[in-house]
Every structure is written in structure tokens, then in C-alpha cells.
Design a protein around this motif. Structure first.
Motif, PDB file in Angstrom:
ATOM      1  N   UNK A  13      -2.239   4.816  -1.694  1.00 28.91           N
ATOM      2  CA  UNK A  13      -3.114   3.961  -0.906  1.00 28.91           C
ATOM      3  C   UNK A  13      -2.291   2.865  -0.266  1.00 28.91           C
ATOM      4  N   UNK A  14      -2.407   2.730   1.048  1.00 32.06           N
ATOM      5  CA  UNK A  14      -1.701   1.656   1.748  1.00 32.06           C
ATOM      6  C   UNK A  14      -2.704   0.836   2.549  1.00 32.06           C
ATOM      7  N   UNK A  15      -2.284  -0.340   2.940  1.00 35.97           N
ATOM      8  CA  UNK A  15      -3.161  -1.198   3.725  1.00 35.97           C
ATOM      9  C   UNK A  15      -2.625  -2.623   3.712  1.00 35.97           C
ATOM     10  N   UNK A  16      -3.081  -3.405   4.667  1.00 29.15           N
ATOM     11  CA  UNK A  16      -2.618  -4.784   4.764  1.00 29.15           C
ATOM     12  C   UNK A  16      -2.926  -5.529   3.472  1.00 29.15           C
ATOM     13  N   UNK A  17      -2.163  -6.564   3.212  1.00 23.80           N
ATOM     14  CA  UNK A  17      -2.394  -7.282   1.960  1.00 23.80           C
ATOM     15  C   UNK A  17      -3.756  -7.965   1.991  1.00 23.80           C
TER      16      UNK A  17
ATOM     17  N   UNK B 279      -0.857   2.617  -5.556  1.00 23.86           N
ATOM     18  CA  UNK B 279      -1.029   1.607  -4.513  1.00 23.86           C
ATOM     19  C   UNK B 279       0.341   1.067  -4.117  1.00 23.86           C
ATOM     20  N   UNK B 280       0.578   0.976  -2.817  1.00 26.29           N
ATOM     21  CA  UNK B 280       1.856   0.415  -2.375  1.00 26.29           C
ATOM     22  C   UNK B 280       1.670  -0.224  -1.008  1.00 26.29           C
ATOM     23  N   UNK B 281       2.594  -1.131  -0.647  1.00 23.88           N
ATOM     24  CA  UNK B 281       2.551  -1.608   0.740  1.00 23.88           C
ATOM     25  C   UNK B 281       3.732  -1.035   1.523  1.00 23.88           C
ATOM     26  N   UNK B 282       4.494  -0.165   0.836  1.00 24.39           N
ATOM     27  CA  UNK B 282       5.666   0.437   1.454  1.00 24.39           C
ATOM     28  C   UNK B 282       5.263   1.814   2.007  1.00 24.39           C
ATOM     29  N   UNK B 283       5.164   1.909   3.345  1.00 23.36           N
ATOM     30  CA  UNK B 283       4.637   3.131   3.954  1.00 23.36           C
ATOM     31  C   UNK B 283       5.520   4.342   3.662  1.00 23.36           C
ATOM     32  N   UNK B 284       6.854   4.157   3.736  1.00 18.81           N
ATOM     33  CA  UNK B 284       7.766   5.278   3.436  1.00 18.81           C
ATOM     34  C   UNK B 284       7.573   5.761   2.004  1.00 18.81           C
ATOM     35  N   UNK B 285       7.416   4.812   1.105  1.00 14.99           N
ATOM     36  CA  UNK B 285       7.220   5.176  -0.300  1.00 14.99           C
ATOM     37  C   UNK B 285       5.954   6.017  -0.454  1.00 14.99           C
TER      38      UNK B 285
END
Ligand SMILES: Nc1ncnc2c1ncn2[C@@H]1O[C@H](COP(=O)(O)OP(=O)(O)O)[C@@H](O)[C@H]1O
Ligand SMILES: [Mg+2]
Lengths: 257, 254
Positions: free
Chosen positions: A35-39, A190-196
Motif C-alpha cells: 500500500x502506498x500513498x501520500x503521508x 505499507x510503504x512510502x517507497x514506490x520502488x520498494x
């Protein structure tokens, strides 16, 4: 096949503030969902719904068809702040043992399980050390070992490698991938690192914000094991990466709270 | 590190020696009459004599026993009630206010109450010591048990720890540094109240020893008793910090 975890019109409000809204999502057994997304868009809150640490204000979040009302033994969590999630007064072994104590594993059986997990997570020789004697990466390995000691079906990870340096992070990403290939676990990451997210996930969920909701879902059709050098050059990786960046940039243009 | 410890140890021995030397000068030049302040040598002689005929030794043993029992009582009680208050909203709301009312009462005010209940007995001393020394432990435990980091609370929720397991595995160890410093303060209080209690009850002990020596102007005996009290304080503080160092060894690293 019934999904292992499903969100049905789930939402969360804190007071008058709608944080998550209209979530509909099915996660199959053995799936690795990122899951990614702005903080501040509600990623952690979404994870806490599955954990049973927070109830949905509307809708249902369920595990194997049962609504999740409180933490379940089949679901384990790994927090980002390993420094606060470990018991500082217990050694590495003692911290892993915590999960076994909680599960009521007989004392006589604990030693072998702990030794196995220590070997699995590359902590050989550190069993008697206190968290304060370990690097951040090693502390996070301890926390992962403890969550695995719970023998969970589902592993929830909230930006688990976010506080680590790049080298350590890549090493742990690959170990996590290896683990997931060995033991059929379902992961909500959950991460904010898109590549990850693309590197690890079978699926990447992009959240929009205000209120948090599912904006776009990307299927990552890249075979495993993936490779830190080759995978980021894969055309599929590059395509999803471009789309994901566009999506995130788009969500960030929407007004913040 | 070791060398620095050694230097500090040496420094404090020198300081003690300096004080004894000053004491010697004051009594040698008769700045204070010997009836009130004996020369150090006389005090140490009294100490030696007292131990030789066994009276001072048995007084010391009795006092030590009272201090230790009272302190133990206060510790057990303080930790138990403190843990309860730390973990239960009910206790915080309904029990704590009453305790807040009792807490400011000086232990010396508790002594007459204890006397009406127990008479001039050992039980009275024990009760007074228990009452006086319980507070630092109780408050430290209540604070430390309630001050668990939210992350650890979530970890224990995820592991579905029961209330008692949570207390035993998470909250009490979390409170341990606070509890230990509470126990350190409690020990000093226990020592003081024990001496006062012994003076009042006239039971064999250092309190009585000091009192009788003072009444009959045997200043050497008086000072011998005081020296022993000081040594008890010193030895117990050293012992506690050794125990603390071991129990909190996870803190010393990094
Ligand atoms: N316990 C809470 N009480 C009130 N607001 C909260 C609480 N937890 C989170 N929020 C709010 O919900 C929103 C989403 O938070 P969070 O799920 O932590 O976002 P993310 O993990 O994506 O950064 C934020 O605006 C945050 O301020
Ligand atoms: Mg978050």
C-alpha cells in the motif's frame, strides 16, 4: 475462492474527520499486497483495521469471513519503530520468546523454536544481546523473528524498513521475499517507497487522500525471485513505476487537510 | 571507566578522612566540650568495646532486622498497590484520591496512631516504618506501570496478553528503574523511622542505644551508635546500587 482478508465499504472517522472511506478490497491467501500513498492518507489506519487495533466506523473488515473485532492470533504485526517495539530489558532470545509465552508454548519447546528463528533471520550469535547492543537493521530482524514466532497466516508491516539505510533495506527486502516464498504467508505491506512496493508486491494499492480511499490498483506480473539489479530494469517494472509516480503526483495535487 | 570509578572511590575516602581529621581537631582544641563531642579515637574505642561485650552488636542486629522487615513490608505493599493503581482506571479514580489524602501525613504523625493500635511494641515500629516508607515505592510503581510506551501496549495487544501477563511481562519490568529508585528512598525513610520508633518504644536497638547514651552524657557511646547508623546507610546504598546495576544492565550499553 473466498478471500483471506476483505474490506467491505469500510471507513474510519476520527471525530468529525473522515480518514478512510468506502474501502473495498479482497486479499487472497498467500498474496503480497503493498500500500502506498501520500503521508497522512490513512495507510497506517488501514493496517490497524486488519490488526484489530482499531474498529471500522462503518463497513466491515473480515478475516476468513469473520469480522475482525480484536487482534487475532493468526495476524502478526511489524512496526516501523523497532526501537520502541522491542522490550529493551530482554535479550534477543527473550524478545522472540515473548510471542511464545503469549501463545502459551510450553517452556521446553521454546528453545528450539527460538534457535530456528534466530538462524532464519541471520541473528546467530546475537541471542544473548540486548536490543541496545544491535544496529537498527538487526533490531528489525528481531522484531520480524518475534512476529514469525507467532506462526501467523498474515503479516502486517507498517513501513518496516523506512528507518533503515539503503543497503540494509535491500538486504531485508530480499530476506522478506525469500521468507514469503518459503512459507506461504499473506503480507500487507505499507510503504512510502514506490520502488520498494513494486519490487516486493504482487499487487500495489495506491491510496488517494481526504478522505483516504483506494485510487488505483497495480498488478505486478514479474516472476520471483526478483533481483535488486535486474528487476528495476524490467520493462514491466518501469511501466508500473511510471504509472505509479504519475498517480502519486496526481493525488498530491489534491488539497491536503 | 574502571580507573575513573577507582579515582572517585579514592576521593570519597579522602573526603571521609578529612572530616574525621576536622572532628579530631575540633575536639583536640576543645572547640566543643568533650561531654558533647568525644575525640574520634574515643568514639572508635566505644565502638570496639560495644562490639566486644556484644551489646552494641545485638542492638545493631535488632535495628537492622527492623529496618529490613519494615522496608520489605513497605516494598511489597507499595509495589502491589502501585501496580494496581498503575494498571486500573478504577483504582486510579477511587483509591488514589484517598491515598493522596494520607500521603502528606508525616510518618511521625503516624507513630501516635500506630501506638494506639499496637502499643509500644515491635509491631508498632513495623507499622510505622511500613506506612512511612511505602509512598516512594507506591508512587514510583504506579507511575512506571502507567508509563508504558503506546507501541509496547500495542505489541501486547497484538500478542493478546492478559492483564496479569501484561503486568508481569511488560508493565512491571518497564517500571523497574522507577521502583528501584523508590526502594532506595524508602530504605532511608525506613532507617529514620526505625530509629525514632526504637527511641519511643525503648526496645533494644541503636535508637535506644543512642537515646540512653545521650541522656547519660556518654558521648563516646553516642557517637559510636551514630557511626554505625552512617555505615548502615552507606552499606545499604552501595548494595542497592550493585543490585540496580545488575538488574538494569540492559541500560548501560550503547
Ligand atoms: N488516533 C487518531 N486520532 C485522530 N486522528 C488520527 C488518529 N490516528 C490517525 N489520525 C489521522 O488520520 C490520518 C491518517 O493517518 P495515518 O493512517 O497514520 O496515515 P499514514 O500512515 O498514511 O501516514 C491523519 O490525518 C492522522 O492525523
Ligand atoms: Mg503511517
Amino acid at each position: 475462492m473466498t478471500p483471506l482478508i476483505s474490506f467491505r465499504d469500510a471507513g474510519v472517522a476520527f471525530g468529525s474527520k473522515q480518514v478512510l472511506e468506502g474501502l473495498n478490497l479482497d486479499i487472497a491467501e498467500g498474496e503480497f499486497v503493498c500500500v502506498v500513498g501520500a503521508s497522512g492518507c490513512g495507510k497506517t489506519t488501514m493496517l490497524r483495521l486488519i490488526a484489530g487495533l482499531h474498529p471500522p466506523s462503518e463497513g466491515v473488515v473480515s478475516y476468513a469471513g469473520q469480522a475482525i473485532a480484536r487482534p487475532r492470533p493468526e495476524i502478526a504485526i511489524v512496526f516501523q519503530d523497532y526501537g520502541k517495539a522491542l522490550l529493551p530489558w530482554r535479550t534477543v532470545s527473550g524478545n522472540i520468546e515473548l510471542a511464545l509465552e503469549a501463545a502459551g508454548t510450553p517452556r521446553a519447546e521454546r528453545g528450539a523454536i527460538i534457535a530456528n528463528l534466530i538462524a532464519l533471520m541471520g541473528l546467530e550469535g546475537d541471542g544473548g544481546k540486548f536490543p541496545s547492543e544491535l544496529s537498527g537493521g538487526m533490531q528489525q530482524r528481531v522484531q520480524i523473528a518475534r512476529s514469525l514466532a507467532q506462526r501467523p497466516q498474515v503479516l502486517l508491516m507498517d513501513e518496516p524498513f523506512g528507518a533503515l539505510d539503503a543497503m540494509t533495506r535491500q538486504g531485508l527486502q530480499d530476506e522478506l521475499q525469500r521468507l514469503m516464498m518459503q512459507q506461504r504467508m499473506t503480507v500487507f505491506f505499507v510503504t512510502h517507497d514506490l520502488e520498494e512496493a513494486i519490487y516486493l508486491g504482487d499487487r500495489v494499492i495506491g491510496l488517494r487522500r481526504n478522505p483516504g480511499r483506494i485510487g488505483k490498483v497495480f498488478d505486478v506480473r514479474i516472476g520471483r525471485p526478483r533481483d535488486q539489479v535486474a528487476t528495476p530494469e524490467d520493462p514491466e517494472f518501469l511501466r508500473i513505476r511510471r504509472e505509479l509516480y504519475d498517480f502519486i503526483r496526481d493525488t498530491e495535487r489534491e488539497p491536503a487537510s | 571507566m574502571r580507573q575513573r570509578d577507582l579515582l572517585w572511590g579514592l576521593a570519597s575516602v579522602c573526603f571521609a578522612a578529612l572530616l574525621v581529621f576536622l572532628w579530631h581537631l575540633i575536639s583536640a582544641y576543645r572547640l566543643v566540650a568533650p561531654v558533647f563531642l568525644p575525640p574520634p579515637l574515643a568514639a572508635f574505642n566505644a565502638l570496639a568495646n560495644g562490639f566486644e561485650d556484644g551489646r552494641l552488636a545485638s542492638a545493631t542486629a535488632e535495628t537492622l532486622e527492623r529496618i529490613f522487615l519494615g522496608w520489605l513490608l513497605a516494598s511489597v505493599l507499595g509495589i502491589m498497590v502501585g501496580a494496581w493503581i498503575g494498571i486500573s482506571a478504577f483504582a486510579r479514580n477511587y483509591v488514589m484520591p484517598t491515598l493522596e489524602l494520607l500521603r502528606p501525613l508525616p510518618a511521625s504523625a503516624a507513630i501516635p496512631v500506630a501506638i494506639t493500635f499496637f502499643g509500644l511494641s515491635d509491631a508498632m515500629v513495623l507499622a510505622s516504618v511500613g506506612f512511612g516508607a511505602v509512598w516512594p515505592m507506591l508512587l514510583a510503581t504506579a507511575y512506571g506501570v502507567a508509563a508504558v510506551d503506546v507501541r509496547l501496549v500495542e505489541v501486547s495487544r497484538m500478542l493478546r496478553l492478559g492483564r496479569f501477563s501484561y503486568l508481569r511481562i511488560i508493565a512491571l519490568p518497564n517500571a523497574l528503574p522507577d521502583i528501584l529508585s523508590g526502594m532506595r528512598v524508602g530504605l532511608v525513610v525506613a532507617l529514620i523511622i526505625t530509629i525514632v520508633g526504637e527511641m519511643l518504644t525503648s526496645r533494644t536497638g541503636l535508637g535506644q542505644w543512642i537515646m540512653l547514651a545521650a541522656r547519660s552524657f556518654r558521648s563516646a557511646d553516642l557517637f559510636a551508635g551514630i557511626v554505625i547508623l552512617g555505615l548502615i546507610g552507606l552499606a545499604s546504598a552501595l548494595m542497592l546500587s550493585q543490585i540496580e546495576r545488575w538488574l538494569l544492565r540492559w541500560r548501560l550499553q550503547a
